[in-house]
Enzyme design. Structure first.
Site, PDB file in Angstrom:
ATOM      1  N   TYR A   1      -5.967  11.064   4.084  1.00 32.94           N
ATOM      2  CA  TYR A   1      -4.604  11.323   3.651  1.00 32.94           C
ATOM      3  C   TYR A   1      -4.621  12.131   2.351  1.00 32.94           C
ATOM      4  O   TYR A   1      -5.660  12.593   1.916  1.00 32.94           O
ATOM      5  CB  TYR A   1      -3.828  10.009   3.533  1.00 32.94           C
ATOM      6  CG  TYR A   1      -3.681   9.328   4.879  1.00 32.94           C
ATOM      7  CD1 TYR A   1      -3.043   9.971   5.943  1.00 32.94           C
ATOM      8  CD2 TYR A   1      -4.202   8.062   5.110  1.00 32.94           C
ATOM      9  CE1 TYR A   1      -2.912   9.370   7.191  1.00 32.94           C
ATOM     10  CE2 TYR A   1      -4.081   7.452   6.354  1.00 32.94           C
ATOM     11  CZ  TYR A   1      -3.441   8.117   7.383  1.00 32.94           C
ATOM     12  OH  TYR A   1      -3.324   7.521   8.622  1.00 32.94           O
TER      13      TYR A   1
ATOM     14  N   GLY B   1      -9.276  -7.241   8.930  1.00 32.19           N
ATOM     15  CA  GLY B   1      -8.230  -6.486   9.597  1.00 32.19           C
ATOM     16  C   GLY B   1      -8.006  -6.982  11.007  1.00 32.19           C
ATOM     17  O   GLY B   1      -7.119  -7.790  11.278  1.00 32.19           O
TER      18      GLY B   1
ATOM     19  N   ARG C   1      -7.860   2.297  -2.762  1.00 34.32           N
ATOM     20  CA  ARG C   1      -8.698   2.320  -1.554  1.00 34.32           C
ATOM     21  C   ARG C   1      -9.304   3.710  -1.381  1.00 34.32           C
ATOM     22  O   ARG C   1      -8.609   4.717  -1.511  1.00 34.32           O
ATOM     23  CB  ARG C   1      -7.879   1.944  -0.325  1.00 34.32           C
ATOM     24  CG  ARG C   1      -8.773   1.610   0.890  1.00 34.32           C
ATOM     25  CD  ARG C   1      -7.972   1.081   2.047  1.00 34.32           C
ATOM     26  NE  ARG C   1      -8.810   0.240   2.908  1.00 34.32           N
ATOM     27  CZ  ARG C   1      -8.807   0.300   4.234  1.00 34.32           C
ATOM     28  NH1 ARG C   1      -8.031   1.162   4.857  1.00 34.32           N
ATOM     29  NH2 ARG C   1      -9.576  -0.509   4.942  1.00 34.32           N
TER      30      ARG C   1
ATOM     31  N   GLN D   1       0.846  -1.194   0.000  1.00 35.71           N
ATOM     32  CA  GLN D   1       0.000   0.000   0.000  1.00 35.71           C
ATOM     33  C   GLN D   1       0.885   1.248   0.000  1.00 35.71           C
ATOM     34  O   GLN D   1       1.779   1.390   0.837  1.00 35.71           O
ATOM     35  CB  GLN D   1      -0.930   0.035   1.202  1.00 35.71           C
ATOM     36  CG  GLN D   1      -1.993   1.130   1.064  1.00 35.71           C
ATOM     37  CD  GLN D   1      -2.879   1.271   2.288  1.00 35.71           C
ATOM     38  OE1 GLN D   1      -2.411   1.695   3.334  1.00 35.71           O
ATOM     39  NE2 GLN D   1      -4.153   0.937   2.141  1.00 35.71           N
TER      40      GLN D   1
END
Length: 397
Positions: free
Chosen positions: A177, A321, A229, A106
Site C-alpha cells: 500500500y 489472524g 506494520r 489500523q
C-alpha cells in the site's frame, strides 16, 4: 525469563494488554458504499472481543482518494476519511472493547491499489507515473500538495480514532500500500525530495509517523497506543523494491519516534526469515528496537502451542489472524486454561459459530479464496459458495 501467553504486557506509554495475543488485521469484506460499517461488520468484531488482548481492526482508508481497496463485486473496504464515519467507528470500538481488551484502528492509504476509484472513473493516485503492468487501470502521479494532504489525513484519522474511543492506531506500512509504495525503489521513481535515495524514500512514511505522533501528543489520553506494520522485504523475481537491510533502517528511524510496537507482516509465518541468512526476521529486527518497543510477529498460528512458541522464541506478542477466523474465542480459551479446545480447522458445522460476514463466507468458500491464505479444512466448505459477489470482466485492456 521466558515469555508466556497469559501474562500481561505493558506498552511504552502505559497501556496494559491482558495477554500476549493480538488479533491480526484482516479485511472483512463487509463495508457499505464509501466505507461505512454495516451490521455485519459490528457483529463480526463483537464476536471477537475476546479473540486477543490486543484487537487490531482491518485497514481503514484515511483519504477519500485512498480507497476502497477491495475485490470488485464484494462489499467494500472500511474508511475513516471523514467525520461522517465517526458513528460507525464508535460502534466498532465499543464492540471490540466490551470485554475489557484493547482496540486499535489500523489506518491506511491504498495508493495505486485503490481499485474502487478506477471502477468509479476517478483518478487512482500512485507515487510515480508510468505503466504498472500488474494493474488493469491507469494511475496518476501524486502532486506535492496531494502528498502533504495525505500526511495530514493520517493525523485526522488518528483524531477520529481518539474521538471514537479506540485505544490506539496502527499505521499500515505493509502489503504494497501507499507507505510501502513510497519506500520501494520499484514503485518510487520520483526525482523530487520524496524519491531517489533510501533517505528520500523513507521521508513519506516517517512524515506520516510524525504527524500521527503529533496528534497523539496533543489530543490522545494517556496510554494511547501507536504501532507500525511493515513488510520486511519487497522481492519479486529479480527485482528488489527493498531488502530487510533497508527496512531495518526505516524501522530504526521509526523507533526513535517513540512508538509502542513494530508489527512484522510475515506471509510465511512467524519463524520465517530472509533467504540469505539463517536468522529469522524477528531476530534481525530486534537489533534495531529499543527496550520499550514491542515486536509483534504473525503467521500460521492455529493452536496454543504455536502461539506459545512464537512469543517464547520470536516476538513479544503473536498476532493471530486466520486462527481467530476459525475460532473467535482463541485468547479466551487460552486464558481460561482451555487451549486444547481451540478449533484448529474450519468445517461446515463450525461456520455458525464464526460470525463471518457474507463477504468472508463467499471469499473462503471460493476455490481460490480470493488470493487469501487458505484455511485448514477450507476444502470442506467449498460446496457452500453461492457466487453472489463474483464478477468478471470489469477491466478490459
Amino acid at each position: 525469563m521466558t515469555r508466556t501467553l497469559t501474562e500481561p504486557v505493558t506498552l511504552r506509554h502505559g497501556a496494559v494488554i491482558t495477554n500476549r495475543i493480538a488479533m491480526a488485521p484482516m479485511q472483512t469484506s463487509s463495508g457499505r458504499r464509501n466505507g461505512f460499517v454495516s451490521d455485519e461488520t459490528i457483529d463480526y468484531y463483537a464476536a471477537r472481543s475476546q479473540a486477543a488482548g490486543l484487537l487490531i481492526t482491518e485497514f481503514h482508508y484515511v483519504s477519500e482518494n485512498g480507497g476502497p481497496c477491495y475485490n470488485p463485486g464484494y462489499p467494500e473496504q472500511l474508511a475513516a476519511y471523514s467525520d461522517a464515519h465517526l458513528d460507525g467507528l464508535r460502534r466498532l470500538a465499543a464492540a471490540l472493547k466490551k470485554d475489557g481488551n484493547k482496540a486499535v484502528l489500523q489506518i491506511h492509504h491504498g495508493g495505486y491499489q485503490a481499485v474502487g476509484r478506477a471502477l468509479s472513473g476517478e483518478d487512482v493516485l500512485a507515487v510515480s507515473g508510468g505503466d504498472y503492468p500488474f494493474l488493469r487501470y491507469p494511475v496518476r502521479e501524486m502532486t506535492e500538495v496531494e502528498i502533504e494532504d495525505v500526511i495530514a489525513d493520517f493525523g485526522r484519522a488518528t483524531r477520529r480514532a481518539i474521538e471514537a474511543g479506540f485505544d490506539g492506531v496502527e499505521i499500515h506500512g505493509a502489503n504494497h500500500y501507499l507507505l510501502q509504495q513510497f519506500f520501494s525503489a520499484t514503485s518510487n521513481r520520483r526525482t523530487d525530495r520524496w524519491g531517489g535515495s533510501l533517505e528520500a524514500r523513507m521521508r513519506f512514511p516517517l512524515a506520516v509517523v510524525d504527524e500521527v505522533m503529533r496528534v497523539v501528543d496533543e489530543q490522545a489520553p494517556d496510554g494511547f497506543i501507536v504501532g507500525y506494520r511493515i513488510s520486511p522485504e519487497e522481492l519479486h523475481d529479480d527485482q528488489a523494491g527493498y531488502t530487510y537491510r533497508e527496512s531495518m533502517q526505516l524501522v530504526a528511524e521509526i523507533v526513535r519516534r517513540g512508538l509502542d510496537y513494530i508489527h512484522l507482516s510475515l506471509w510465511h509465518g512467524y519463524a520465517s526469515g530472509p533467504a540469505d541468512t539463517d536468522e529469522s526476521y524477528a531476530a534481525l529486527f530486534r537489533r534495531v528496537l529499543d527496550d520499550e518497543t514491542k515486536l509483534i510477529v504473525v503467521g500460521n498460528v492455529f493452536s496454543e502451542e504455536a502461539a506459545a512458541d512464537a512469543i517464547a522464541n520470536y516476538g513479544d506478542l503473536i498476532a493471530v489472524g486466520r486462527g481467530t477466523l476459525v475460532d473467535p474465542r482463541f485468547a479466551a480459551k487460552v486464558m481460561d486454561g482451555r487451549g486444547d479446545e481451540i478449533r484448529h480447522e474450519i468445517t461446515p458445522e463450525a461456520l455458525a459459530e464464526t460470525a463471518w460476514t457474507s463477504g468472508l463466507h463467499e471469499a473462503f468458500t471460493r476455490g481460490d479464496a480470493l488470493g487469501l491464505q487458505p484455511l485448514p479444512g477450507g476444502e470442506s466448505i467449498r460446496h457452500l459458495h453461492t457466487g453472489r459477489y463474483d464478477m468478471k470482466g470489469l477491466f478490459r485492456k
